[in-house]
Design an enzyme around this catalytic site. Sequence first.
Site: not given
Ligand code: IMP
Ligand code: MG
Length: 176
Positions: A98, A102, A130, A151
Amino acid sequence: MREDQIKVMIDQETLENKIAELGAIISRDYEGKEIVLICILKGGAMFMMQLAKSITVPVTMDFMVLSSYGNELISSGEVKIKKDLDDSIEGKHVLIVEDIVDTGRTLSFLSTYLVKKGAASVQICTMLDKPARRVVPVDVKYSGFEIADEFVLGYGLDYAQKYRNLPYIAYVEQEE
Ligand code: IMP
Ligand code: MG
C-alpha cells in the site's frame, strides 16, 4: 493548488534506499517461501514495482482496486471492492503493498477479507504511515516512513488523480 506549492518531503534517493531495505528484510523474513504481492491500485503501483525489484524470494503479483478518497482530501469512510483478485490466494503467503496508511479503514477491511479467502498469512507493507490519523487499528509489519498529518503526493499518491508520477514524496505548502 499551484505547482510552486509542491515541495519535496522525501527525496527519491532516500525513498528508494528505504524501499530496498524493506525488500531485503522481506526477503529474509520469507526465506524458503513464496509471496503473493497484492498491489492496491492505483496508489500502491509505483511503490510495489520498486519494492519487487529488491525481493529475492519468488513472488507473484495481483492487483486490487478499492474505493478510496475520490477527488477529495477527506476519506468517505466506506470501502468497496472495485476490482477483485484474479487468482486464488488459498494457502498462500500474502503481502499487501500500500502507498499510505491513513485512517486504517482500507487495510483493516482488506486484511479481514484476505484472511477469509484462505490465505496462509496476511501482512502489510506500506511506503508511508500517518499514525496520527488512525481511526481503525491495523497491524503494519513493514513501513517505510512515518509522516505527520499532512497531505502528500507523488510516487503513486495523487491529488485529484495527478502527480502520481513524481519520483519523490511531496507535500503541499499552504498559502499564508
Ligand atoms: P485509509 O483507509 O484512510 O487508511 O486510506 C488510505 C488511502 O487514502 C490511501 O491508500 C491513499 O490512497 C489515500 N490517502 C491517504 N492519505 C493520503 C495523502 O496524504 N495523499 C494522497 N492520498 C492519501
Ligand atoms: Mg491507496
